[in-house]
Design a protein around this motif. Sequence first.
Motif, short mmCIF file in Angstrom:
data_model
loop_
_atom_site.label_atom_id
_atom_site.label_comp_id
_atom_site.label_asym_id
_atom_site.label_seq_id
_atom_site.Cartn_x
_atom_site.Cartn_y
_atom_site.Cartn_z
N PRO A 61 53.89 48.84 53.91
CA PRO A 61 53.13 49.22 52.72
C PRO A 61 53.04 50.73 52.55
O PRO A 61 52.80 51.46 53.51
CB PRO A 61 51.75 48.61 52.97
CG PRO A 61 52.00 47.49 53.93
CD PRO A 61 53.13 47.94 54.80
N ALA A 62 53.23 51.19 51.33
CA ALA A 62 53.13 52.63 51.05
C ALA A 62 51.74 53.14 51.36
O ALA A 62 51.56 54.29 51.77
CB ALA A 62 53.50 52.90 49.59
N SER A 63 50.74 52.29 51.16
CA SER A 63 49.36 52.70 51.44
C SER A 63 49.18 53.03 52.92
O SER A 63 48.48 53.98 53.28
CB SER A 63 48.38 51.60 51.04
OG SER A 63 48.63 50.41 51.78
N GLU A 173 41.20 53.36 50.94
CA GLU A 173 40.29 52.95 49.87
C GLU A 173 39.72 54.14 49.11
O GLU A 173 39.55 54.07 47.89
CB GLU A 173 39.17 52.09 50.47
CG GLU A 173 39.70 50.76 51.00
CD GLU A 173 38.62 49.87 51.58
OE1 GLU A 173 37.51 50.39 51.87
OE2 GLU A 173 38.89 48.66 51.76
N GLU A 174 39.43 55.23 49.81
CA GLU A 174 38.89 56.41 49.13
C GLU A 174 39.90 57.04 48.18
O GLU A 174 39.53 57.66 47.19
CB GLU A 174 38.45 57.45 50.17
CG GLU A 174 37.14 57.11 50.87
CD GLU A 174 36.72 58.20 51.86
OE1 GLU A 174 37.57 59.06 52.19
OE2 GLU A 174 35.56 58.17 52.29
N ASN A 175 41.18 56.87 48.49
CA ASN A 175 42.24 57.49 47.68
C ASN A 175 43.03 56.49 46.85
O ASN A 175 44.06 56.85 46.26
CB ASN A 175 43.18 58.28 48.59
CG ASN A 175 42.49 59.44 49.28
OD1 ASN A 175 42.28 60.49 48.68
ND2 ASN A 175 42.11 59.26 50.54
N ASP A 176 42.56 55.24 46.81
CA ASP A 176 43.22 54.19 46.03
C ASP A 176 44.71 54.09 46.35
O ASP A 176 45.55 53.93 45.46
CB ASP A 176 43.02 54.44 44.53
CG ASP A 176 43.45 53.25 43.67
OD1 ASP A 176 43.39 52.11 44.19
OD2 ASP A 176 43.86 53.44 42.52
N LEU A 177 45.05 54.16 47.62
CA LEU A 177 46.46 54.12 48.02
C LEU A 177 47.08 52.74 47.85
O LEU A 177 48.30 52.61 47.77
CB LEU A 177 46.60 54.58 49.47
CG LEU A 177 46.12 56.01 49.79
CD1 LEU A 177 46.41 56.35 51.24
CD2 LEU A 177 46.76 57.02 48.86
#
Length: 329
Positions: A61-63, A173-177
């Motif tokens: 996953p890119a996140s 989550e803080e950066n909406d990855l």
Amino acid sequence: MFVSPILNFMRLHHSLLLLLIGILFPIVASAQTNTIKLSPDEYIEKYKYLAVREMLQSGIPASITLGQGILESEAGNSLLSLGSNNHFGIKCHLDWNGDTFIHDDDRKNECFRKYESVEASYIDHSQFLLSRNWYKPLFELKPTDYKAWAKGLKKAGYATDKQYAEKLIKIIEENDLASFDKATDLAALPARNPHPFTAQAAPIKKSPISFENNSHYDIQVNNERKFIVAKKGDNISKLAQHFEMKEWQFYKYNDLPKGARLKVGEIVYLQPKRNHAKEDFHIVKNGEDMRSISQIYCVKLTKLYENNLMSYGTQPKQGEKIYLRRKKA
């Protein structure tokens, strides 16, 4: 009073030293104050293309990749990342033959991998996870389940920090990855800067999985993995050059022996096959073998043998049931 020449010499040099300190200190202090550090948002904008490209090729996953990059490199500001382009804290290990960077971590003077560019660090991160058996369970997870991936990385021993998974999830989550995990190609990403890489990370040409202007091939998806159908005149060398991939990737992703020739109409995957199919089983038809079934359902050949309790290389009989999602009872 008599003053020796030696004492005068020492006083003169002491005065010069004080003068130099007075001149240089403000300059050094100013340089330190004016050092520009990347924010997490700037880091994401700069390297999101690399993370998505690696996701489309490897299934990571890119996140997770971006989150680890931010966490391990302090958003590209750490001494390790600045000195070695190492954004994932990967140490040398026995199989590393490249340049090295000595840095204090859990112990003093530990050996870390050093890369020519940040791009090389991202590529090696993917290969590092793909090539270690203890990370294999991660690739059975849903590519959008970043929480399971984060916990799986910690469980597999990627980091010694007990709070590693929680820290990684918080960054994501803080950066909406997680929004990047839904990308299907690089063209779908907002292109604010056509050349997002600085001198330390050479610009990428066209991504092998962006497929822009690929009018020669119809890119299709099977079991969430991209593939093409081989045409007359296609060979591994030609495809590797066209899609800017390595030849070994085609052999590995398609369970082909080195030097194998492609047949017209053959499915050729551009990404690693998955560990299971959406279907529960397959009934073997005349002329089918384990590899052809593996290609039909985009399931790794080794996993197919494992699920069906078969010795690698043996073939099923016509009418036999081949399990695609779970192990044979």
